[in-house]
Design a protein around this motif. Structure first.
Motif, short mmCIF file in Angstrom:
data_model
loop_
_atom_site.label_atom_id
_atom_site.label_comp_id
_atom_site.label_asym_id
_atom_site.label_seq_id
_atom_site.Cartn_x
_atom_site.Cartn_y
_atom_site.Cartn_z
N ALA A 31 -40.91 114.51 -39.38
CA ALA A 31 -40.80 115.27 -40.64
C ALA A 31 -41.87 116.35 -40.70
O ALA A 31 -41.59 117.49 -41.10
N GLY A 32 -43.09 116.02 -40.29
CA GLY A 32 -44.16 117.01 -40.27
C GLY A 32 -43.88 118.13 -39.28
O GLY A 32 -44.09 119.31 -39.58
N ALA A 33 -43.38 117.77 -38.11
CA ALA A 33 -43.06 118.78 -37.09
C ALA A 33 -41.94 119.70 -37.58
O ALA A 33 -42.02 120.92 -37.40
N GLY A 41 -47.94 111.44 -48.83
CA GLY A 41 -46.71 111.46 -48.04
C GLY A 41 -45.55 112.14 -48.76
O GLY A 41 -44.93 113.07 -48.23
N PRO A 42 -45.26 111.70 -50.00
CA PRO A 42 -44.17 112.37 -50.74
C PRO A 42 -44.48 113.83 -51.08
O PRO A 42 -43.60 114.69 -50.95
N LYS A 101 -42.32 111.78 -46.38
CA LYS A 101 -41.59 110.54 -46.62
C LYS A 101 -41.07 110.53 -48.04
O LYS A 101 -41.58 111.26 -48.89
N ARG A 102 -40.10 109.69 -48.26
CA ARG A 102 -39.59 109.55 -49.62
C ARG A 102 -40.64 108.80 -50.45
O ARG A 102 -41.48 108.07 -49.89
N PRO A 103 -40.62 108.97 -51.74
CA PRO A 103 -41.61 108.29 -52.58
C PRO A 103 -41.57 106.76 -52.39
O PRO A 103 -40.49 106.18 -52.26
N GLU A 104 -42.71 106.17 -52.37
CA GLU A 104 -42.81 104.73 -52.13
C GLU A 104 -42.07 103.92 -53.18
O GLU A 104 -41.51 102.87 -52.88
#
Length: 153
Positions: free
Chosen positions: A43-45, A112-113, A118-121
């Protein structure tokens, strides 16, 4: 600042990070699907415009080196943050638990979100939240124990 304590906290963070890395790689091998760390790295890349393998592909050895290297750098940096922010007189249990939970909250609930990694925890199931919480508690305790052991050496 106590240099030995800093080194011990970094070492404790690295030991915990290595343990979590081993667990994630073993999970990949068993399930045949990429780990959460692989998905975060991808996702970061993607956000940087880098072409990445499909989400269902296991990481190559080169990609795995980037994923795990980044994870261990984060573990070392978190150990340094522990040494810089947690009082030297804090006990291993309260200091480690508080730090582990704070690190979990920042990484999984906020950063992260917000970074789109990433999706929210809060959208995760209870098993995932429990696993993330446990991993970060162990991380915090290992970091605190490393800091305490090195400071007393």
């Amino acid at each position: 600042m106590n240099g030995r304590r800093m080194a011990g906290a970094i070492a404790g963070g690295l030991v915990a990070g290595l343990g979590i890395t081993a667990m994630l790689i073993a999970g990949e091998r068993k399930s045949g699907t990429p780990s959460e760390l692989a998905m975060l790295e991808r996702a970061g890349a993607r956000g940087l415009g880098v072409t990445v393998p499909p989400d269902d592909a296991l990481a190559s050895s080169g990609e795995q080196a980037v994923i795990q290297g980044g994870h261990l750098l984060l573990s070392a940096a978190a150990g340094a943050v522990y040494a810089a922010t947690v009082d030297e007189d804090a006990g291993v249990l309260p200091g480690g638990i508080a730090f582990g939970l704070a690190f979990y909250a920042v990484a999984h609930w906020v950063a992260g979100p917000l970074l789109g990694l990433k999706r929210p925890e809060w959208e995760s199931d209870a098993t995932t939240i429990g696993m993330h919480t446990a991993n970060h508690l162990v991380f915090g305790l290992a970091t605190a124990a490393g800091a305490r052991a090195a400071a007393r050496a």
